[in-house]
Design an enzyme around this catalytic site. Structure first.
Site, PDB file in Angstrom:
ATOM      1  N   ASP A 160      32.880 -60.028 -16.655  1.00 14.77           N
ATOM      2  CA  ASP A 160      32.734 -59.235 -15.435  1.00 14.77           C
ATOM      3  C   ASP A 160      31.645 -58.171 -15.599  1.00 14.77           C
ATOM      4  OD1 ASP A 160      34.670 -60.535 -13.912  1.00 14.77           O
ATOM      5  OD2 ASP A 160      36.293 -59.329 -14.774  1.00 14.77           O
ATOM      6  N   GLY A 161      31.545 -57.615 -16.821  1.00 15.94           N
ATOM      7  CA  GLY A 161      30.523 -56.607 -17.097  1.00 15.94           C
ATOM      8  C   GLY A 161      29.116 -57.160 -16.872  1.00 15.94           C
ATOM      9  N   ASN A 213      32.823 -52.043  -8.184  1.00 19.83           N
ATOM     10  CA  ASN A 213      34.218 -51.775  -8.562  1.00 19.83           C
ATOM     11  C   ASN A 213      34.698 -50.419  -8.061  1.00 19.83           C
ATOM     12  OD1 ASN A 213      34.978 -54.097  -9.845  1.00 19.83           O
ATOM     13  ND2 ASN A 213      34.671 -53.338 -11.925  1.00 19.83           N
ATOM     14  N   GLU A 214      34.070 -49.364  -8.575  1.00 18.51           N
ATOM     15  CA  GLU A 214      34.579 -48.035  -8.238  1.00 18.51           C
ATOM     16  C   GLU A 214      33.640 -46.920  -8.669  1.00 18.51           C
ATOM     17  OE1 GLU A 214      34.666 -48.771 -11.847  1.00 18.51           O
ATOM     18  OE2 GLU A 214      36.667 -49.471 -11.410  1.00 18.51           O
ATOM     19  N   ARG A 269      44.104 -31.199  -8.170  1.00 20.70           N
ATOM     20  CA  ARG A 269      43.938 -30.668  -9.532  1.00 20.70           C
ATOM     21  C   ARG A 269      44.498 -31.695 -10.484  1.00 20.70           C
ATOM     22  NH1 ARG A 269      44.782 -26.368  -6.534  1.00 20.70           N
ATOM     23  NH2 ARG A 269      43.643 -24.454  -6.940  1.00 20.70           N
ATOM     24  N   ASP A 291      43.337 -34.859 -13.763  1.00 30.31           N
ATOM     25  CA  ASP A 291      42.330 -35.483 -14.623  1.00 30.31           C
ATOM     26  C   ASP A 291      41.136 -35.993 -13.844  1.00 30.31           C
ATOM     27  OD1 ASP A 291      43.862 -34.900 -16.755  1.00 30.31           O
ATOM     28  OD2 ASP A 291      44.287 -36.966 -17.365  1.00 30.31           O
ATOM     29  N   ALA A 301      46.463 -38.556 -12.989  1.00 29.67           N
ATOM     30  CA  ALA A 301      47.316 -37.459 -13.480  1.00 29.67           C
ATOM     31  C   ALA A 301      47.122 -36.161 -12.708  1.00 29.67           C
ATOM     32  CB  ALA A 301      47.058 -37.242 -14.976  1.00 29.67           C
TER      33      ALA A 301
HETATM   34  P1  NAD Z   1      34.700 -53.181 -20.281  1.00 23.56           P
HETATM   35  O1  NAD Z   1      34.013 -54.173 -21.136  1.00 23.56           O
HETATM   36  O2  NAD Z   1      35.459 -52.068 -20.935  1.00 23.56           O
HETATM   37  O3  NAD Z   1      35.638 -53.995 -19.271  1.00 23.56           O
HETATM   38  C1  NAD Z   1      36.832 -53.575 -18.889  1.00 23.56           C
HETATM   39  C2  NAD Z   1      37.661 -54.758 -18.399  1.00 23.56           C
HETATM   40  O4  NAD Z   1      37.685 -54.679 -16.981  1.00 23.56           O
HETATM   41  C3  NAD Z   1      37.177 -56.177 -18.736  1.00 23.56           C
HETATM   42  O5  NAD Z   1      38.286 -56.911 -19.199  1.00 23.56           O
HETATM   43  C4  NAD Z   1      36.714 -56.733 -17.400  1.00 23.56           C
HETATM   44  O6  NAD Z   1      36.920 -58.143 -17.275  1.00 23.56           O
HETATM   45  C5  NAD Z   1      37.608 -55.998 -16.459  1.00 23.56           C
HETATM   46  N1  NAD Z   1      37.137 -55.918 -15.085  1.00 23.56           N
HETATM   47  C6  NAD Z   1      35.930 -55.518 -14.640  1.00 23.56           C
HETATM   48  N2  NAD Z   1      35.893 -55.601 -13.308  1.00 23.56           N
HETATM   49  C7  NAD Z   1      37.111 -56.063 -12.916  1.00 23.56           C
HETATM   50  C8  NAD Z   1      37.694 -56.336 -11.677  1.00 23.56           C
HETATM   51  N3  NAD Z   1      37.025 -56.126 -10.560  1.00 23.56           N
HETATM   52  N4  NAD Z   1      38.974 -56.770 -11.652  1.00 23.56           N
HETATM   53  C9  NAD Z   1      39.669 -56.965 -12.780  1.00 23.56           C
HETATM   54  N5  NAD Z   1      39.181 -56.719 -13.988  1.00 23.56           N
HETATM   55  C10 NAD Z   1      37.913 -56.261 -14.049  1.00 23.56           C
HETATM   56  O7  NAD Z   1      33.691 -52.521 -19.287  1.00 23.56           O
HETATM   57  P2  NAD Z   1      32.711 -53.244 -18.302  1.00 23.56           P
HETATM   58  O8  NAD Z   1      32.751 -54.726 -18.526  1.00 23.56           O
HETATM   59  O9  NAD Z   1      31.455 -52.508 -18.383  1.00 23.56           O
HETATM   60  O10 NAD Z   1      33.447 -52.941 -16.922  1.00 23.56           O
HETATM   61  C11 NAD Z   1      33.467 -51.666 -16.361  1.00 23.56           C
HETATM   62  C12 NAD Z   1      34.756 -51.550 -15.644  1.00 23.56           C
HETATM   63  O11 NAD Z   1      35.792 -51.265 -16.576  1.00 23.56           O
HETATM   64  C13 NAD Z   1      34.807 -50.410 -14.665  1.00 23.56           C
HETATM   65  O12 NAD Z   1      34.243 -50.742 -13.443  1.00 23.56           O
HETATM   66  C14 NAD Z   1      36.305 -50.139 -14.591  1.00 23.56           C
HETATM   67  O13 NAD Z   1      36.896 -50.787 -13.482  1.00 23.56           O
HETATM   68  C15 NAD Z   1      36.878 -50.746 -15.834  1.00 23.56           C
HETATM   69  N6  NAD Z   1      37.602 -49.715 -16.556  1.00 23.56           N
HETATM   70  C16 NAD Z   1      38.951 -49.821 -16.587  1.00 23.56           C
HETATM   71  C17 NAD Z   1      39.711 -48.845 -17.190  1.00 23.56           C
HETATM   72  C18 NAD Z   1      41.193 -48.998 -17.185  1.00 23.56           C
HETATM   73  O14 NAD Z   1      41.689 -50.029 -16.713  1.00 23.56           O
HETATM   74  N7  NAD Z   1      41.930 -48.000 -17.669  1.00 23.56           N
HETATM   75  C19 NAD Z   1      39.104 -47.743 -17.784  1.00 23.56           C
HETATM   76  C20 NAD Z   1      37.712 -47.662 -17.736  1.00 23.56           C
HETATM   77  C21 NAD Z   1      36.965 -48.663 -17.101  1.00 23.56           C
END
Ligand code: NAD
Length: 264
Positions: free
Chosen positions: A45-46, A122-123, A148, A150, A185
């Site tokens: 996905d990245g 994504n976000e 207020r 994280d 949080a």
């Molecule tokens: P990364 O390699 O850390 O990937 C994080 C995981 O998120 C991978 O397993 C990837 O397949 C999955 N992912 C990405 N987009 C997705 C989607 N739309 N639906 C379901 N799973 C999805 O980092 P990256 O590949 O550079 O991806 C960045 C994404 O990581 C950010 O957009 C964010 O959504 C996600 N992320 C998640 C968390 C968390 O779940 N706590 C924390 C930080 C970032």
């Protein structure tokens, strides 16, 4: 048809990238990294997130399709074993296009007339670099709450299965042109109060975050993370642009959700 192939950069993905190039060239397609009609991503996905940002300036003219060389991805949903089938589809059949909504983020800084505009697949997340984030949250021009905690996560429907899900947000079908605000949080006691639930806003309902303390903010747009100083506001809304995926076979969103999170 003009195409590009991107790779995560590991050995397996690079080999598959080369194989796809060879096949597509044999079929008479033109390799064109600058103005591709279709971008095939190989990795996860990245890799697709990266390709989206690389071609965000020509979303109306570029379609995406993702192959995963690791676990099943949400965007990268073709398996390496299916590459030949996919190539023939790309080369021989006019494909369907499925559009997913995007998030528009506009960041304004104190003392700067210019704003910065980003698109997220994504976000967008907003956190304070030090201590809690303290920010007013307005919806459609009306103050809704003072947050207020994280941080806040504003996601697209297709991003609802990513970070948003980890925050207890709902999974939204990408046919809904919405954005979702999820809390990280929040502090809730007799002094501070937030709604505490994820909110789903329809198109044209803008969410405006106005930080109240003068701290540096860590703002992420998908996999990009930047520290911003003197942030006046962060404005989020459903973007006018959409991402276009090339669809060669049905793979319903709920099936993908089931396979990823529930199991077979
Ligand atoms: P990364 O390699 O850390 O990937 C994080 C995981 O998120 C991978 O397993 C990837 O397949 C999955 N992912 C990405 N987009 C997705 C989607 N739309 N639906 C379901 N799973 C999805 O980092 P990256 O590949 O550079 O991806 C960045 C994404 O990581 C950010 O957009 C964010 O959504 C996600 N992320 C998640 C968390 C968390 O779940 N706590 C924390 C930080 C970032």
């Amino acid at each position: 048809m003009h195409y590009a192939v991107t790779s995560r950069g590991d050995e397996t993905s690079n080999a598959l990238q080369q194989k796809i190039k060879n096949y597509l060239n044999e079929f008479g397609l033109i390799f064109d990294e600058d103005e591709p009609d279709i971008v095939v991503t190989v990795g996860g996905d990245g890799t697709l997130l990266q390709a989206f940002h690389d071609y965000a300036h020509r979303l109306d003219a570029t379609c995406f399709v993702g192959i995963h060389t690791g676990h099943l991805g949400f965007y990268a949903d073709w398996m390496p074993e299916e590459v030949e089938k996919l190539i023939i589809h790309i080369a021989k059949t006019p494909f369907q296009v499925v559009e997913y909504p995007l998030l528009e983020v506009v960041i304004r800084h104190f003392g700067d007339e210019k704003s910065e505009r980003y698109l997220a697949l994504n976000e967008c997340t907003v956190k304070s670099v030090e201590g809690s984030l303290v920010s007013n949250v307005s919806i459609k021009g009306e103050l809704f709450e003072t947050f207020r905690g994280d941080g806040l996560c504003v996601s697209t429907p297709s991003g609802s299965t990513a970070y948003n899900k980890a925050l207890g947000g709902a999974i939204l079908h990408p046919s809904l042109a919405t954005l979702q605000i999820a809390e990280m949080a929040s502090i809730n006691n007799r002094v501070y109060r937030t709604v505490g639930s994820p909110l789903v806003l329809p198109q044209h309902h803008t969410c405006l975050l106005k930080p109240l303390n003068d701290v540096d903010l860590q703002i992420t747009i998908d996999h990009y993370s930047l520290v911003h100083k003197k942030v006046k506001s962060i404005q989020c809304r459903v973007a006018d642009e959409k991402i276009r995926f090339a669809r060669f076979r049905p793979f319903p969103f709920w099936k993908r959700v089931k396979e990823s999170f529930v199991g077979d």
